[in-house]
Design an enzyme around this catalytic site. Structure first.
Site, PDB file in Angstrom:
ATOM      1  N   VAL A 163       0.845  -1.195   0.000  1.00  0.00           N
ATOM      2  CA  VAL A 163       0.000   0.000   0.000  1.00  0.00           C
ATOM      3  C   VAL A 163       0.879   1.244   0.000  1.00  0.00           C
ATOM      4  O   VAL A 163       1.389   1.667   1.046  1.00  0.00           O
ATOM      5  CB  VAL A 163      -0.946  -0.005   1.228  1.00  0.00           C
ATOM      6  CG1 VAL A 163      -1.905   1.178   1.170  1.00  0.00           C
ATOM      7  CG2 VAL A 163      -1.727  -1.314   1.300  1.00  0.00           C
ATOM      8  N   THR A 165       0.426   4.006  -2.992  1.00  0.00           N
ATOM      9  CA  THR A 165      -0.118   5.101  -3.794  1.00  0.00           C
ATOM     10  C   THR A 165      -1.271   5.821  -3.105  1.00  0.00           C
ATOM     11  O   THR A 165      -2.119   5.203  -2.465  1.00  0.00           O
ATOM     12  CB  THR A 165      -0.592   4.550  -5.152  1.00  0.00           C
ATOM     13  OG1 THR A 165       0.504   3.895  -5.790  1.00  0.00           O
ATOM     14  CG2 THR A 165      -1.114   5.645  -6.053  1.00  0.00           C
ATOM     15  N   THR A 224      10.368  10.934   0.864  1.00  0.00           N
ATOM     16  CA  THR A 224      10.361   9.493   1.120  1.00  0.00           C
ATOM     17  C   THR A 224      11.054   9.126   2.427  1.00  0.00           C
ATOM     18  O   THR A 224      10.694   8.140   3.069  1.00  0.00           O
ATOM     19  CB  THR A 224      11.031   8.733  -0.038  1.00  0.00           C
ATOM     20  OG1 THR A 224      12.357   9.242  -0.231  1.00  0.00           O
ATOM     21  CG2 THR A 224      10.241   8.885  -1.330  1.00  0.00           C
ATOM     22  N   GLU A 447       3.964  -0.244 -10.492  1.00  0.00           N
ATOM     23  CA  GLU A 447       5.290  -0.553  -9.929  1.00  0.00           C
ATOM     24  C   GLU A 447       6.382   0.291 -10.586  1.00  0.00           C
ATOM     25  O   GLU A 447       7.522  -0.155 -10.731  1.00  0.00           O
ATOM     26  CB  GLU A 447       5.614  -2.050 -10.053  1.00  0.00           C
ATOM     27  CG  GLU A 447       4.539  -2.989  -9.563  1.00  0.00           C
ATOM     28  CD  GLU A 447       4.039  -2.684  -8.160  1.00  0.00           C
ATOM     29  OE1 GLU A 447       4.759  -2.013  -7.394  1.00  0.00           O
ATOM     30  OE2 GLU A 447       2.915  -3.086  -7.820  1.00  0.00           O
ATOM     31  N   ARG A 460      20.654   5.628 -10.569  1.00  0.00           N
ATOM     32  CA  ARG A 460      21.002   4.811  -9.400  1.00  0.00           C
ATOM     33  C   ARG A 460      21.841   3.586  -9.766  1.00  0.00           C
ATOM     34  O   ARG A 460      22.841   3.301  -9.105  1.00  0.00           O
ATOM     35  CB  ARG A 460      19.727   4.361  -8.676  1.00  0.00           C
ATOM     36  CG  ARG A 460      18.945   5.493  -8.030  1.00  0.00           C
ATOM     37  CD  ARG A 460      17.834   4.933  -7.149  1.00  0.00           C
ATOM     38  NE  ARG A 460      17.058   5.996  -6.527  1.00  0.00           N
ATOM     39  CZ  ARG A 460      15.967   6.536  -7.052  1.00  0.00           C
ATOM     40  NH1 ARG A 460      15.517   6.100  -8.220  1.00  0.00           N
ATOM     41  NH2 ARG A 460      15.313   7.496  -6.429  1.00  0.00           N
TER      42      ARG A 460
END
Length: 611
Positions: A163, A165, A224, A447, A460
């Site tokens: 969970v 979004t 984040t 995703e 990255r």
């Protein structure tokens, strides 16, 4: 007759003739598994997929789940529940899971090969049946008490969700506003609304569901880094037995109406919005949510790529079967002869081009995900590739955006070739390919969209990694180029592969140059954004071309050793598809390199009103 067409022979070829996964079996952590066991398991799961799992594929699309707003519940079609239970009762959800959770050790490459069949036959079955995999993540990340909950969840067959979004926080996960407030008993109350939650509810399919939820603790910072991960069950439960108790305050408030993958209930979940607190527990008792959630996200991205690839494979095999039986027109060389015999459409040049394109990507992408999976077990990576655990993690990290991003984009595109092979019949619901296309579109969206995958790949997995993993893969490709593989029959193809490698290295250098130039002119970053998806797709084609040629080299050896019958045809197909891809797709990377090397910011400077 089942819509699903499996390709166990190609899986076995990849695993044991090309990649050498057999070298990791029969000893160490995989001492109880040998090649015969793995082969038998692949054959068995393909039968299950073609039968009970595939049986509800069409009905789940035509009669999707029904949402009852009064009870906040989702009712699934009975036939679909039978398909899910067929997989669970056979225990396929536990293969590769820790023994403490009732699983059995298995190399990830074999595990994903097994999963391919479920994902190709009825992908939503795999999604609903993912509870054991999520329980393993909780087991690895959780406290000692939470490990017990994970065992209960696996033993009792609970459902699960990830969970992340929210309505205003999609790709920008750091914008999430769902909050968590700590309680005196150590639990947390979760408050907010989440959107696009796969399998958010499933009626009476499971006795309980646990949600792994990203939320922001009161007082935490923005972005984040301020997010934490919480375990939130649908029903509170007895921590000793797992017996469900009171309803927790997490409720479905909407189910989306979608283009495809309809039987997978995509839900809006409200936490603490209906007069009942949504109790959750901080996973691992540490505030490290986004890093923890990436354990789930990486599994999900591998699944999405494999799902897309599995769908393309069954699409291609359906198209091939149709083309072999469909009689239409005369051979092109006799087109002016009105008395010439009619032929099957496999005789027509463009149909052959299309079928070979489908074969190249279906089999090349399968090789891609299986190659990636060999880096997901340290023991396998050491035996197969001679790399240590640290480098194996880096290479897996590098490859995941390729599996997910390239797999989803190419599968969706090439499925249109599958439909085209059937002509007007492909547009009908009498055949499965139109549903494959509708079901596959989501793969490049959820995703992490393809653009997100491409930026993750460059910034990255290459720049932040200082190119270590990329250098390893490039080195493997260069080693193949320099070899005599193919017994003299792949010289042209290896030369084309060498040029493609040089082109991709040129693209990487150009993007790196734009990044460095951004230190003086930040708008140079736009050029990275403009080129990153094309770069990712080019890397995908390079690796597919290489893996197909590796397969061709093995096939040449088998042919030289005297393969006969169906095996001879199989190996001849491997040589042909590698050559076709090298000659028809690898040269296109040269023009892509030229585009990336000459990017400008013209469209970034264009006024929005001009679009």
């Amino acid at each position: 007759m089942s819509h699903y067409r499996s390709n166990v022979r190609d899986q076995v070829f990849n695993l044991f003739e090309v990649l050498g996964v057999d070298k990791a079996l029969g000893h160490g952590e995989f001492s109880d598994v040998d090649v015969d066991t793995a082969r038998d398991m692949l054959a068995e799961v393909s039968r299950l997929a073609e039968g009970p799992v595939a049986e509800s594929f069409v009905e789940g699309d035509r009669n999707p789940p029904v949402f009852d707003p009064k009870t906040h519940s989702v009712m699934l079609p009975e036939s679909f529940k039978k398909s899910v239970n067929a997989m669970l009762e056979a225990g396929w959800d536990k293969v590769g899971i820790d023994e403490a959770l009732g699983g059995m050790p298995m190399p990830k490459a074999v595990v994903w090969a097994l999963h391919e069949h479920i994902l190709g036959a009825n992908p939503a079955v795999w999604m609903y049946a993912g509870g054991a995999g999520f329980a393993q993540i909780l087991y690895h990340l959780g406290t000692e008490e939470q490990k017990k909950w994970a065992v209960l969840a696996a033993e009792r067959g609970w459902g699960s969700t990830m969970v992340l979004t929210e309505p205003d926080a999609g790709s920008d996960v750091g914008a999430a506003r769902t909050k968590a407030v700590q309680q005196a008993d150590g639990s947390w109350h979760i408050d907010g609304v989440k959107r696009f939650i796969t399998s958010g509810d499933s009626g009476d399919l499971f006795e309980n569901i646990f949600h792994l939820v990203l939320a922001r603790p009161e007082g935490a910072g923005p972005g984040t880094k301020g997010l934490s991960l919480y375990f939130v069950p649908k029903f509170l439960f007895d921590v000793e037995t797992g017996e469900p108790g009171e309803r927790n305050g997490v409720f479905v408030t909407n189910v989306e109406h979608k283009m495809g993958l309809k039987v997978s209930a995509t839900c809006e979940l409200a936490f603490g919005q209906h007069g009942v607190p949504a109790k959750g527990w901080l996973v691992g008792e540490v505030h490290n949510g986004i890093a923890q959630m990436f354990e789930v996200i990486e599994q999900a991205r591998m699944m999405v790529g494999t799902k897309a690839i599995a769908t393309l494979s069954t699409g291609y095999l359906n198209a091939l079967q149709y083309a072999k039986s469909r009689v239409q027109g005369a051979d092109l060389t006799q087109m002016t002869d009105k008395t010439a015999p009619r032929v099957t459409i496999t005789h027509h040049p463009d149909v052959r081009r299309s079928l070979m394109t489908q074969k190249a990507y279906a089999e090349g992408l399968r090789a891609l995900y299986l190659y990636t999976a060999t880096f997901q077990d340290a023991a396998v990576a050491e035996v197969v590739h001679g790399v240590d655990a640290k480098l194996a993690v880096k290479v897996n990290d590098l490859m995941l955006p390729v599996v997910k991003g390239v797999g989803s984009e190419q599968a969706y595109a090439k499925l249109t070739e599958s439909l085209q092979t059937l002509g007007g019949s492909g547009f009908l619901q009498d055949y499965p390919i139109e549903q494959y296309i509708r079901d596959a579109k989501i793969d490049s969206l959820y995703e992490g969209t393809t653009a997100i995958q491409a930026q993750d790949f460059f910034f990255r997995k290459i720049v932040r990694d200082k190119g270590v993993a990329l250098a390893h893969v490039s080195g493997q490709i260069q080693e193949f180029v320099d070899s005599g593989a193919g017994n003299g029959r792949l010289k042209t193809e290896r030369a084309l592969l060498a040029k493609a490698l040089t082109d991709v290295q040129g693209m990487a250098a150009a993007l790196t140059g734009y990044l460095m130039a951004a230190q003086q002119d930040v708008t140079s970053l736009y050029k990275v954004g403009l080129g990153s998806v094309r770069f990712l797709m080019s890397v995908g084609d390079l690796i597919i071309g290489w893996l197909l040629q590796r397969q061709a080299a093995v096939a040449v050896a088998a042919l030289d050793a005297g393969a006969t019958g169906d095996e001879r045809s199989f190996y001849e197909g491997k040589v042909a598809v590698a050559s076709f891809f090298a000659k028809n797709f690898l040269p296109l990377l040269t023009s892509t390199r030229e585009v990336i090397e000459t990017l400008d910011n013209d469209i970034m400077e264009l006024d929005e009103a001009a679009f």
